[in-house]
Scaffold this active site. Structure first.
Site, mmCIF file in Angstrom:
data_model
loop_
_atom_site.group_PDB
_atom_site.id
_atom_site.type_symbol
_atom_site.label_atom_id
_atom_site.label_comp_id
_atom_site.label_asym_id
_atom_site.label_seq_id
_atom_site.Cartn_x
_atom_site.Cartn_y
_atom_site.Cartn_z
ATOM 1 N N LYS A 151 14.767 20.309 9.982
ATOM 2 C CA LYS A 151 16.107 20.030 10.503
ATOM 3 C C LYS A 151 16.747 21.332 10.998
ATOM 4 C CE LYS A 151 18.497 20.661 6.092
ATOM 5 N NZ LYS A 151 19.523 20.145 5.171
ATOM 6 N N ARG A 166 27.771 14.034 -2.546
ATOM 7 C CA ARG A 166 27.872 14.050 -1.079
ATOM 8 C C ARG A 166 27.498 12.646 -0.603
ATOM 9 N NH1 ARG A 166 24.657 19.209 1.276
ATOM 10 N NH2 ARG A 166 22.957 17.799 0.705
ATOM 11 N N TYR A 212 34.845 49.566 15.972
ATOM 12 C CA TYR A 212 36.172 48.979 16.034
ATOM 13 C C TYR A 212 36.892 49.137 14.701
ATOM 14 C CZ TYR A 212 35.193 46.699 20.505
ATOM 15 O OH TYR A 212 34.899 46.449 21.817
ATOM 16 N N MET A 264 30.248 42.697 19.180
ATOM 17 C CA MET A 264 29.669 41.523 19.816
ATOM 18 C C MET A 264 28.207 41.750 20.185
ATOM 19 S SD MET A 264 30.856 39.474 23.252
ATOM 20 C CE MET A 264 32.345 38.798 22.519
#
Length: 363
Positions: A37, A134, A255, A303
């Site tokens: 999956k 679930r 950053y 990024m």
């Protein structure tokens, strides 16, 4: 995909086969679904199928469309829909293509029986809720489901559940006891064990096991490495240095200037960032390998780039290979160690590798 940028993921078919065989060796009396999956946990569904086509007892997927595509591509092994059907079209496809489907609620079962052609052979995994809360049926629903299925002429019925804490201190005892009570001496086949249970709880192996994360060479346990479990990484996430900087004490990196050099440093800039799937929240100190040497990241992940410490690797220059995780050309970096540093799990790392990253297949 062809690109001049040096980043890539390499997938090892031999590692997938090794890990699948290990699951079989640990559960010698059971058949094993190869869980593919989520695009084979980011490794590529079709790559995983090709690697395991001759060995897997069956393949487990999520979407009915994927199961049908596998059938149309010539896959004849059993195929299991782990969340079952979502529409009448899915129900018809289950019957038409000989798929095995999980049924986790009465509404789903009613849909299947109404939409599938009358008298069609059905292979069903009835899912029981034993404490994960679930998906899954309770005792009353299970009784109703078995009554609804009593008139199906050709029926292969398996009972299953899913463990919530097979990888933790609480283990499986409570859920296993609940399953045994709910099943009321059920004589047919049973499927219980996920990767953690395969590796650590042999009493759960039963008739069908469902290796997931272990298939891809990562550990389901926080305190036990994949290497210690005998698993081999199926993905190597690699790049190269595209820049080198020399820092004076007090210089900042990236950053926000979150990393400050406490001494003269030499850092490398790697062509990999969060847009490639590397976790943005990975802190300074996350393990990485350059030119066969272990080191660590520094500063905030950007990024398209991240920085690493080259102070102890003076021979590293632009173009030097980098292993972000896996068994790469620049050395071995456990995906579990990267995930732990970033406060996540290897599952997320693998699934997050971006489509823009080229993929190569070995073996």
């Amino acid at each position: 995909m062809n690109t001049s940028r040096p980043i890539r993921a390499r997938i090892s078919g031999e590692a997938l086969r090794h890990n699948y065989r290990l699951a079989k060796q640990l559960a010698p009396g059971a058949s094993a679904w190869a869980v593919i999956k989520a695009n084979a946990y980011g490794h590529g569904q079709w790559r995983a199928v090709e690697a395991l086509r001759e060995e897997a007892d069956g393949f487990a997927v999520l979407e009915c469309e994927n199961a049908v595509a596998l059938r149309e591509a010539g896959v004849t092994r059993p195929i299991l829909l782990l969340e079952g059907i979502f529409s009448a079209r899915d129900a018809r496809s289950v019957a038409a293509h000989g798929l095995t489907t999980v049924v986790h609620c009465l509404e789903q079962l009613k849909l299947l029986l109404e939409a599938a052609p009358r008298g069609a052979p059905l292979a069903i995994y009835l899912k029981l809720n034993t404490g994960m809360n679930r998906l899954g049926m309770g005792v009353a629903e299970l009784r109703q489901a078995r009554e609804m299925l009593a008139g199906v002429p050709e029926l292969q019925l398996t009972l299953m559940t899913h463990f919530a804490e097979a990888d933790g201190e609480r283990g499986v005892a409570e859920q296993l006891a609940c399953f045994t009570e709910m099943a009321e001496g059920w004589p047919g086949p049973v499927s219980l064990a996920n990767s953690a249970a395969i590796l650590c709880h042999p009493q759960t192996h039963a008739d069908w096991v469902r290796p997931g994360i272990m298939l891809y060479g990562a550990s389901p346990f926080a305190e036990t490495s994949a290497e210690a479990l005998g698993l081999r990484p199926a993905m190597a996430f690699e790049s190269a240095l595209i820049g080198v900087q020399n820092l004076a004490p007090g210089a900042r990196v990236g950053y926000g200037g979150t990393f400050v050099a406490e001494r003269p440093m030499r850092i490398g800039i790697v062509a990999c960032g969060y847009a490639d799937g590397y976790p943005r929240h990975a802190p300074s100190g996350t393990p990485i390998a350059v030119l066969g040497r272990q080191t660590q990241t520094v500063g905030r992940v950007s990024m398209d780039m991240l920085a690493c410490d080259l102070s102890e690797i003076p021979e590293a220059a632009i173009g030097a290979p980098v292993t972000l995780w896996g068994n790469g050309l620049a050395g071995y970096v456990p995906a579990d160690a990267v995930a732990a540093a970033a406060g996540t799990i290897a599952y997320e790392l693998f699934c997050a590798v971006a489509p823009r990253v080229p993929v190569a297949v070995d073996g």
